[in-house]
Enzyme design. Structure first.
Site, PDB file in Angstrom:
ATOM      1  N   GLY A  14       0.781  -1.245   0.000  1.00 52.42           N
ATOM      2  CA  GLY A  14       0.000   0.000   0.000  1.00 52.42           C
ATOM      3  C   GLY A  14       0.808   1.289   0.000  1.00 52.42           C
ATOM      4  O   GLY A  14       0.299   2.331   0.419  1.00 52.42           O
ATOM      5  N   ASN A  16       1.664   3.046  -2.625  1.00 54.88           N
ATOM      6  CA  ASN A  16       0.988   3.991  -3.540  1.00 54.88           C
ATOM      7  C   ASN A  16      -0.252   4.563  -2.864  1.00 54.88           C
ATOM      8  O   ASN A  16      -0.546   5.750  -3.014  1.00 54.88           O
ATOM      9  CB  ASN A  16       0.606   3.296  -4.859  1.00 54.88           C
ATOM     10  CG  ASN A  16       1.755   3.259  -5.846  1.00 54.88           C
ATOM     11  OD1 ASN A  16       2.061   4.268  -6.474  1.00 54.88           O
ATOM     12  ND2 ASN A  16       2.413   2.118  -5.950  1.00 54.88           N
ATOM     13  N   LYS A  89      -5.722  -8.815  -8.117  1.00 58.88           N
ATOM     14  CA  LYS A  89      -6.816  -9.691  -8.571  1.00 58.88           C
ATOM     15  C   LYS A  89      -7.329  -9.140  -9.911  1.00 58.88           C
ATOM     16  O   LYS A  89      -7.485  -7.923 -10.042  1.00 58.88           O
ATOM     17  CB  LYS A  89      -7.924  -9.618  -7.516  1.00 58.88           C
ATOM     18  CG  LYS A  89      -8.963 -10.714  -7.564  1.00 58.88           C
ATOM     19  CD  LYS A  89      -9.971 -10.498  -6.417  1.00 58.88           C
ATOM     20  CE  LYS A  89     -11.028 -11.558  -6.391  1.00 58.88           C
ATOM     21  NZ  LYS A  89     -10.748 -12.639  -5.447  1.00 58.88           N
ATOM     22  N   HIS A 107       0.997   0.405 -13.336  1.00 59.11           N
ATOM     23  CA  HIS A 107       1.735  -0.807 -13.708  1.00 59.11           C
ATOM     24  C   HIS A 107       3.238  -0.486 -13.732  1.00 59.11           C
ATOM     25  O   HIS A 107       3.641   0.547 -14.260  1.00 59.11           O
ATOM     26  CB  HIS A 107       1.275  -1.297 -15.086  1.00 59.11           C
ATOM     27  CG  HIS A 107       1.924  -2.577 -15.472  1.00 59.11           C
ATOM     28  ND1 HIS A 107       1.575  -3.791 -14.915  1.00 59.11           N
ATOM     29  CD2 HIS A 107       2.940  -2.840 -16.328  1.00 59.11           C
ATOM     30  CE1 HIS A 107       2.338  -4.745 -15.416  1.00 59.11           C
ATOM     31  NE2 HIS A 107       3.182  -4.191 -16.277  1.00 59.11           N
TER      32      HIS A 107
HETATM   33  C1  GAR Z   1       3.432  -1.258  -7.444  1.00 59.92           C
HETATM   34  O1  GAR Z   1       4.781  -1.220  -7.811  1.00 59.92           O
HETATM   35  C2  GAR Z   1       2.550  -1.424  -8.657  1.00 59.92           C
HETATM   36  O2  GAR Z   1       3.081  -0.855  -9.809  1.00 59.92           O
HETATM   37  C3  GAR Z   1       2.483  -2.924  -8.779  1.00 59.92           C
HETATM   38  O3  GAR Z   1       2.416  -3.396  -7.475  1.00 59.92           O
HETATM   39  C4  GAR Z   1       3.147  -2.511  -6.619  1.00 59.92           C
HETATM   40  C5  GAR Z   1       2.310  -2.241  -5.388  1.00 59.92           C
HETATM   41  O4  GAR Z   1       3.044  -1.579  -4.425  1.00 59.92           O
HETATM   42  N1  GAR Z   1       1.350  -3.301  -9.555  1.00 59.92           N
HETATM   43  C6  GAR Z   1       1.333  -4.336 -10.370  1.00 59.92           C
HETATM   44  O5  GAR Z   1       2.287  -5.074 -10.524  1.00 59.92           O
HETATM   45  C7  GAR Z   1       0.015  -4.542 -11.096  1.00 59.92           C
HETATM   46  N2  GAR Z   1       0.187  -5.434 -12.188  1.00 59.92           N
HETATM   47  P1  GAR Z   1       2.296  -0.872  -3.201  1.00 59.92           P
HETATM   48  O6  GAR Z   1       1.283  -1.891  -2.644  1.00 59.92           O
HETATM   49  O7  GAR Z   1       3.380  -0.598  -2.211  1.00 59.92           O
HETATM   50  O8  GAR Z   1       1.635   0.350  -3.717  1.00 59.92           O
END
Ligand code: GAR
Length: 187
Positions: A14, A16, A89, A107
């Site tokens: 989490g 982001n 998901k 992404h």
């Molecule tokens: C982020 O780096 C995002 O780009 C990636 O998961 C991470 C979540 O980090 N998303 C994907 O790979 C989607 N295909 P966070 O939970 O610390 O925000």
């Protein structure tokens, strides 16, 4: 300014979400985070919903039950933007159609390159010179919808998965909020 109601979907750490919440506290930021949704009861990121007193729901249900419950809550709360932030998901076509044009995702690659999982490993294996992140609208195909913003990161010869992830995520925090501002500034 009347802020639009938004929610963030997460599955993991989490970071982001933390950054979007922090930016949303700015008077001029176009959205308020009114809900955090997790498909994983153990998602660390829930801590940020608690810290900022944002309603949250964690559902480890099957896709049908998960979406049925979430759709009901999103409609009740009149949510106008769904931000997927590390949400692992895949949403059903029905869900995506229901919120057409209102779901965005981040992404960790420069789309359309490196769709799917393990982007950092694949980028390093291919000896790319740069990579980055992309915020895009979600359509019915994986990592495919209209691109809102991309940010580039230079890959150093010494980079490994951990250092590259750190560099890309640092750009993700800026990219996500810039993308949200951009969506609402262009009407
Ligand atoms: C982020 O780096 C995002 O780009 C990636 O998961 C991470 C979540 O980090 N998303 C994907 O790979 C989607 N295909 P966070 O939970 O610390 O925000």
């Amino acid at each position: 300014m009347v802020k639009k109601k938004a929610c963030v979907f997460i599955s993991g750490s989490g970071t982001n979400l933390r950054s979007i919440i922090s930016n949303s506290r700015d008077y001029n930021f176009p959205i308020n985070i009114c809900l955090v949704v997790s498909n994983n009861k153990k998602a660390k990121g829930i801590i940020y919903a608690k810290k900022f007193s944002i309603p949250h729901m964690s559902l480890s249900a099957n896709k049908y039950d998960f979406e049925k419950t979430v759709i009901k809550t999103l409609n009740e709360k009149k949510i106008k933007l769904i931000c997927l932030a590390g949400f692992m998901k895949i949403l059903s076509k029905k869900f995506i159609r229901e919120f057409k044009g209102e779901i965005i995702n981040i992404h960790p690659s420069l789309l359309p390159m490196y769709k799917g999982l393990n982007t950092f490993q694949r980028v390093l294996k291919s000896k790319e010179k740069f990579t980055g992140c992309t915020v895009h609208f979600v359509d019915e195909k994986l990592d495919n919808g209209k691109i809102i913003i991309k940010k580039r990161v230079i890959i150093d010869k010494k980079d490994n998965v951990d250092t590259l992830k750190k560099k890309v995520q640092f750009q993700e925090y800026k990219a996500y909020s810039s993308a949200i501002r951009k969506i609402f500034s262009s009407g």
